[in-house]
Motif scaffolding. Structure first.
Motif, PDB file in Angstrom:
ATOM      1  N   ALA A  16       8.199  22.320  53.039  1.00 37.87           N
ATOM      2  CA  ALA A  16       7.340  21.295  52.434  1.00 37.87           C
ATOM      3  C   ALA A  16       5.879  21.715  52.469  1.00 37.87           C
ATOM      4  N   GLY A  17       5.162  21.445  51.377  1.00 34.99           N
ATOM      5  CA  GLY A  17       3.751  21.792  51.334  1.00 34.99           C
ATOM      6  C   GLY A  17       3.087  21.295  50.073  1.00 34.99           C
ATOM      7  N   THR A  18       1.783  21.535  49.988  1.00 31.03           N
ATOM      8  CA  THR A  18       1.003  21.109  48.832  1.00 31.03           C
ATOM      9  C   THR A  18      -0.073  22.138  48.552  1.00 31.03           C
ATOM     10  N   CYS A  19      -0.821  21.939  47.467  1.00 26.93           N
ATOM     11  CA  CYS A  19      -1.896  22.852  47.115  1.00 26.93           C
ATOM     12  C   CYS A  19      -3.023  22.094  46.428  1.00 26.93           C
ATOM     13  N   GLU A  20      -4.241  22.344  46.867  1.00 23.50           N
ATOM     14  CA  GLU A  20      -5.438  21.874  46.178  1.00 23.50           C
ATOM     15  C   GLU A  20      -6.451  22.996  46.219  1.00 23.50           C
ATOM     16  N   TYR A  21      -7.296  23.058  45.193  1.00 17.97           N
ATOM     17  CA  TYR A  21      -8.278  24.131  45.110  1.00 17.97           C
ATOM     18  C   TYR A  21      -9.691  23.611  45.364  1.00 17.97           C
ATOM     19  N   VAL A  22     -10.508  24.477  45.928  1.00 24.41           N
ATOM     20  CA  VAL A  22     -11.876  24.122  46.313  1.00 24.41           C
ATOM     21  C   VAL A  22     -12.833  24.327  45.140  1.00 24.41           C
ATOM     22  N   GLU A  23     -13.653  23.323  44.876  1.00 28.27           N
ATOM     23  CA  GLU A  23     -14.791  23.479  43.972  1.00 28.27           C
ATOM     24  C   GLU A  23     -16.021  23.562  44.874  1.00 28.27           C
ATOM     25  N   ILE A  24     -16.623  24.735  44.953  1.00 28.65           N
ATOM     26  CA  ILE A  24     -17.634  24.990  45.973  1.00 28.65           C
ATOM     27  C   ILE A  24     -18.852  24.074  45.844  1.00 28.65           C
ATOM     28  N   ASP A  25     -19.157  23.614  44.634  1.00 29.34           N
ATOM     29  CA  ASP A  25     -20.292  22.708  44.452  1.00 29.34           C
ATOM     30  C   ASP A  25     -19.931  21.256  44.739  1.00 29.34           C
ATOM     31  N   GLU A  26     -18.651  21.015  44.975  1.00 26.51           N
ATOM     32  CA  GLU A  26     -18.186  19.668  45.324  1.00 26.51           C
ATOM     33  C   GLU A  26     -17.333  19.753  46.587  1.00 26.51           C
ATOM     34  N   PHE A  27     -17.857  20.481  47.550  1.00 24.10           N
ATOM     35  CA  PHE A  27     -17.118  20.779  48.787  1.00 24.10           C
ATOM     36  C   PHE A  27     -16.706  19.481  49.491  1.00 24.10           C
ATOM     37  N   GLU A  28     -15.426  19.413  49.858  1.00 26.03           N
ATOM     38  CA  GLU A  28     -14.874  18.171  50.397  1.00 26.03           C
ATOM     39  C   GLU A  28     -14.039  18.469  51.647  1.00 26.03           C
ATOM     40  N   PRO A  29     -14.604  18.297  52.844  1.00 25.22           N
ATOM     41  CA  PRO A  29     -13.829  18.563  54.070  1.00 25.22           C
ATOM     42  C   PRO A  29     -12.525  17.783  54.143  1.00 25.22           C
ATOM     43  N   ALA A  30     -12.504  16.566  53.613  1.00 33.02           N
ATOM     44  CA  ALA A  30     -11.282  15.760  53.666  1.00 33.02           C
ATOM     45  C   ALA A  30     -10.134  16.426  52.912  1.00 33.02           C
ATOM     46  N   MET A  31     -10.481  17.197  51.869  1.00 33.44           N
ATOM     47  CA  MET A  31      -9.430  17.880  51.118  1.00 33.44           C
ATOM     48  C   MET A  31      -8.748  18.945  51.968  1.00 33.44           C
ATOM     49  N   PHE A  32      -9.524  19.629  52.822  1.00 32.28           N
ATOM     50  CA  PHE A  32      -8.930  20.619  53.717  1.00 32.28           C
ATOM     51  C   PHE A  32      -7.901  19.944  54.635  1.00 32.28           C
ATOM     52  N   ARG A  33      -8.224  18.765  55.113  1.00 28.94           N
ATOM     53  CA  ARG A  33      -7.285  18.032  55.965  1.00 28.94           C
ATOM     54  C   ARG A  33      -6.025  17.640  55.182  1.00 28.94           C
TER      55      ARG A  33
END
Length: 239
Positions: free
Chosen positions: A76-93
């Protein structure tokens, strides 16, 4: 008949593996959150459904602590990509919760049932091998997961539990359908399931598929870091 327990079995590689393993003579326990797909798998392939959320440690313990199995595939897993100008620590979690801590939760729940001769198979990604653009969250979660897997391989050795790492390349799944970039050597979920089951049965310590892409990625992984950075910048500029 061997029993195979699969998390993330309601979509993508996990669903394809559940179906392929059932057709290949395995007794399959399919784990996931989508009750509709679990019921479909049960009706079509006589697969045993097990509904729970890997990000909830209590759910994992309740669902898995008494399961009998020969092979457990934590997929089980997921994937999201980072937009460096809209950096979102919550997305890493959000990414680390299922990709890394979800596996930790499942391993914790399965610990009581570990016994000699079992196989524990953990699915990471080839993304862990190269610093691709925008993959700070996904790649980091899979790199952490691979290290966790290889350390478990050492610490479960004396218990007779064989630990295997799985590093897929690009596979046609609902997650990769969202990708807005070229995916070289992409294979179908069915092809991935066949390669995965073959690697499991051969008890390979690390399973790569597709094979050609795996060779390329492992070569890129051993390049000097300045060359990796140069190549990654080139890839980023083309996207």
């Amino acid at each position: 008949m061997k029993t195979m327990l699969i998390t993330g079995a309601t979509s993508g590689i996990g669903k394809a593996l559940a179906e392929h393993a059932a057709k290949s003579g395995y007794r399959v326990i399919a784990c996931g959150r989508n009750s509709e797909v679990l019921n479909e798998l049960q009706s079509q392939y006589d697969i045993i459904p097990c509904e729970f959320d890997v990000t909830n440690a209590d759910d994992c313990r309740e669902a898995l602590c008494n399961k009998e199995y020969d092979i457990a595939i934590l997929n089980a897993g997921t994937c999201e990509y980072v937009e460096i100008d809209e950096f979102e620590p919550a997305m890493f979690r959000r990414v680390f919760e299922p990709n890394f801590f979800g596996v930790v939760n499942c391993v914790d729940a399965l610990r009581a049932t570990f016994k000699e001769g079992q196989q524990l198979v953990i699915v990471d990604s080839m993304a862990r091998l190269f610093p691709f653009t925008r993959t700070e969250a996904y790649g980091a979660s899979k790199a952490a997961l691979h290290y966790f897997t290889k350390s478990l391989e050492v610490d479960l050795y004396d218990k007779g539990v064989r630990v295997q790492a799985v590093s897929p390349g690009f596979v046609e799944t609902p997650l990769t359908e969202k990708n807005d970039f070229d995916m070289p050597m992409k294979i179908t979920a069915q092809e991935a399931a066949e390669a995965l089951l073959n690697g499991i049965e051969k008890k390979k310590p690390t399973i790569f598929f597709p094979t050609g892409f795996g060779l390329i990625m492992r070569f890129l992984h051993i390049l000097p870091t300045f060359l990796q950075r140069k190549l990654s910048l080139s890839i980023r500029n083309k996207q």
